[in-house]
Enzyme design. Structure first.
Site, short mmCIF file in Angstrom:
data_model
loop_
_atom_site.label_atom_id
_atom_site.label_comp_id
_atom_site.label_asym_id
_atom_site.label_seq_id
_atom_site.Cartn_x
_atom_site.Cartn_y
_atom_site.Cartn_z
CB CYS A 113 41.24 45.59 22.75
SG CYS A 113 40.61 44.59 24.11
CG HIS A 256 41.41 49.32 23.87
ND1 HIS A 256 40.04 49.16 23.84
CD2 HIS A 256 41.90 48.40 24.74
CE1 HIS A 256 39.73 48.17 24.66
NE2 HIS A 256 40.83 47.70 25.22
CG ASN A 287 38.26 47.01 27.96
OD1 ASN A 287 37.87 46.75 26.82
ND2 ASN A 287 39.49 46.75 28.36
C1 LIG Z 1 43.20 44.81 36.54
C2 LIG Z 1 43.88 46.02 37.18
C3 LIG Z 1 42.91 47.16 37.33
C4 LIG Z 1 44.41 45.61 38.53
O1 LIG Z 1 45.07 46.71 39.12
P1 LIG Z 1 46.50 46.53 39.74
O2 LIG Z 1 46.88 47.83 40.28
O3 LIG Z 1 47.41 45.92 38.73
O4 LIG Z 1 46.16 45.49 40.90
P2 LIG Z 1 47.08 44.32 41.44
O5 LIG Z 1 46.70 43.05 40.77
O6 LIG Z 1 48.53 44.73 41.44
O7 LIG Z 1 46.60 44.30 42.94
C5 LIG Z 1 46.86 45.40 43.80
C6 LIG Z 1 46.07 45.18 45.06
O8 LIG Z 1 44.67 45.30 44.79
C7 LIG Z 1 44.00 44.10 45.17
N1 LIG Z 1 42.96 43.83 44.19
C8 LIG Z 1 43.04 43.15 43.03
N2 LIG Z 1 41.86 43.13 42.41
C9 LIG Z 1 41.01 43.81 43.18
C10 LIG Z 1 39.65 44.14 43.09
N3 LIG Z 1 38.90 43.78 42.04
N4 LIG Z 1 39.10 44.88 44.08
C11 LIG Z 1 39.82 45.25 45.15
N5 LIG Z 1 41.11 44.96 45.30
C12 LIG Z 1 41.69 44.25 44.32
C13 LIG Z 1 45.07 43.02 45.18
O9 LIG Z 1 44.70 41.99 46.07
C14 LIG Z 1 46.27 43.79 45.68
O10 LIG Z 1 46.17 43.95 47.08
P3 LIG Z 1 47.51 43.99 48.01
O11 LIG Z 1 48.25 45.20 47.56
O12 LIG Z 1 46.94 44.11 49.37
O13 LIG Z 1 48.21 42.71 47.72
C15 LIG Z 1 45.07 46.49 36.31
O14 LIG Z 1 46.14 45.58 36.38
C16 LIG Z 1 44.69 46.70 34.91
O15 LIG Z 1 43.79 47.44 34.59
N6 LIG Z 1 45.41 46.11 33.97
C17 LIG Z 1 45.11 46.24 32.61
C18 LIG Z 1 43.91 45.44 32.32
C19 LIG Z 1 43.32 45.80 31.00
O16 LIG Z 1 43.36 46.91 30.59
N7 LIG Z 1 42.78 44.79 30.35
C20 LIG Z 1 42.18 44.94 29.13
C21 LIG Z 1 43.22 44.96 28.11
S1 LIG Z 1 42.56 45.19 26.59
#
Ligand SMILES: CC(C)(COP(=O)(O)OP(=O)(O)OC[C@H]1O[C@@H](n2cnc3c(N)ncnc32)[C@H](O)[C@@H]1OP(=O)(O)O)[C@@H](O)C(=O)NCCC(=O)NCCS
EC number: 2.3.1.180
Length: 331
Positions: A113, A256, A287
């Site tokens: 990225c 990004h 993304n």
């Molecule tokens: C991926 C992302 C959106 C996940 O969001 P998050 O807030 O970190 O989610 P978590 O993994 O902490 O999970 C939080 C809750 O959502 C749930 N969850 C995870 N993925 C899910 C999905 N796709 N749909 C619904 N619920 C989901 C989890 O089970 C958890 O539930 P709980 O609270 O009951 O245990 C986030 O971490 C993110 O965007 N990170 C950066 C990723 C990125 O930018 N990548 C590219 C980099 S270049």
């Protein structure tokens, strides 16, 4: 030493709009969760027969036309991509051939990225020392090919697209110092799931009946999130300082397009003045890794959200982990 600037940017988004409803057919999720946690409402996916070279060509034609630069003026073509599905040959020479650029130096770079910002830095240096008068830089991804649509942690994030910029000689300095770096000990945070060599036994074993593994890109979402927010905001601030300006002088912030919440947290950490427009292309484009910054900048200029000639802070960060940032004068 000479000066360099961006003479034109262009973008290409595939036709097919993919909604969150379509994504959640394969994962336990909801439209509301995806919008809230990532800011993504829709993304674009390329046709099955549409390649990164096809998309790069469309974006490059627009960038070159806007720059008013002819193919024979381009000395170097750099393609930033992690989703060209050939280990070799690189995609850039094929792009150059299609564009009618006569025998340029042409190569791909792999900086995920942050690939576009790495390429902008290379192009700036090349133009400044006289290696080339004009460099065509492209960020392009077909991430739909490398997405596991059953992986809850990444299936909703990625999209396809291309962005391009023509960087060339200038009467004024149009690209500020690049701040960049890497953290190789964090290689597993965003990664292709299997290496090509891991897959070899599967490919060789024609009688295999279980699902064939596919080297999809996977990530540790929370780790990426924390790193992006806590470590990238200070890099962004240092980049602005290195350009000899303050955040108040910016006319656009083009991070990004990783996740809308990362962008919001960065704005807070940067104390970005409210008058600075912020790229939010992720809502409709997802993304697109290396393509996200030029696509977002191109859109802001097209929609009159950012002024031509204004100063933009751009910062890319991703798998590696790697990052690169610079302040540029928008074309
Ligand atoms: C991926 C992302 C959106 C996940 O969001 P998050 O807030 O970190 O989610 P978590 O993994 O902490 O999970 C939080 C809750 O959502 C749930 N969850 C995870 N993925 C899910 C999905 N796709 N749909 C619904 N619920 C989901 C989890 O089970 C958890 O539930 P709980 O609270 O009951 O245990 C986030 O971490 C993110 O965007 N990170 C950066 C990723 C990125 O930018 N990548 C590219 C980099 S270049």
């Amino acid at each position: 030493m000479r000066h360099a600037r961006i003479h034109g940017v262009g973008g290409y988004r595939p036709e097919r709009v993919v909604t969150n409803e379509e994504i959640i057919q394969f994962i336990d999720s909801s439209d509301e969760w995806i919008r809230q946690r990532s800011g993504i409402a829709t993304r674009r996916w390329a046709r099955e027969d549409e390649t990164v070279i096809d998309m790069a060509e469309a974006a490059s034609r627009q960038a070159m036309e806007r720059a008013g630069v002819a193919p024979d003026q381009i000395g170097v073509v750099i393609m930033a991509t992690v989703s060209h599905p050939f280990q070799t040959p690189a995609a850039a020479p094929q792009l150059a051939h299609r564009m009618g650029i006569p025998s340029p130096a042409a190569f791909d770079i792999s900086a995920a990225c942050a690939g576009y910002c790495h390429a902008v830095s290379l192009a700036n240096d090349m133009v400044r020392v006289g290696t080339a008068d004009y460099v065509l830089v492209v960020g392009v991804e077909k991430l739909s090919d490398f997405t596991d649509k059953h992986d809850r942690g990444s299936a909703f994030i990625f999209g396809d697209g291309a962005g391009a910029a023509v960087i060339g000689v200038s009467d004024f300095p149009g690209i500020g110092p690049t701040l960049w770096g890497s953290l190789g000990d964090q290689a597993d945070v965003i990664t292709q799931r299997e290496s090509w060599t891991d897959l070899r036994p599967t490919m060789e074993d024609a009688g295999r009946t279980e699902a064939v593994p596919w080297p999809a890109f996977v990530m540790q979402g929370q780790t990426v999130f924390r790193w992006a927010v806590f470590s990238m905001a200070p890099v962004a601030l240092e980049t602005v300082k290195a350009a000899g300006i303050t955040p108040d002088d910016l006319d656009a912030f083009v991070p990004h397009q990783a996740n809308m919440r990362i962008t919001d947290a960065m704005i807070k950490a940067l104390k970005l003045p409210e008058h600075v427009p912020v790229a939010r292309d992720i809502a409709e484009t997802g993304n697109t890794s290396a393509a996200s910054i030029p696509l977002a900048m191109s859109r802001m200029l097209d929609e009159g959200e950012a002024p031509s000639g204004g100063l933009a802070l751009q910062i890319g960060f991703g798998a590696g982990l790697v990052y690169a940032a610079q302040v540029v004068v928008m074309p």
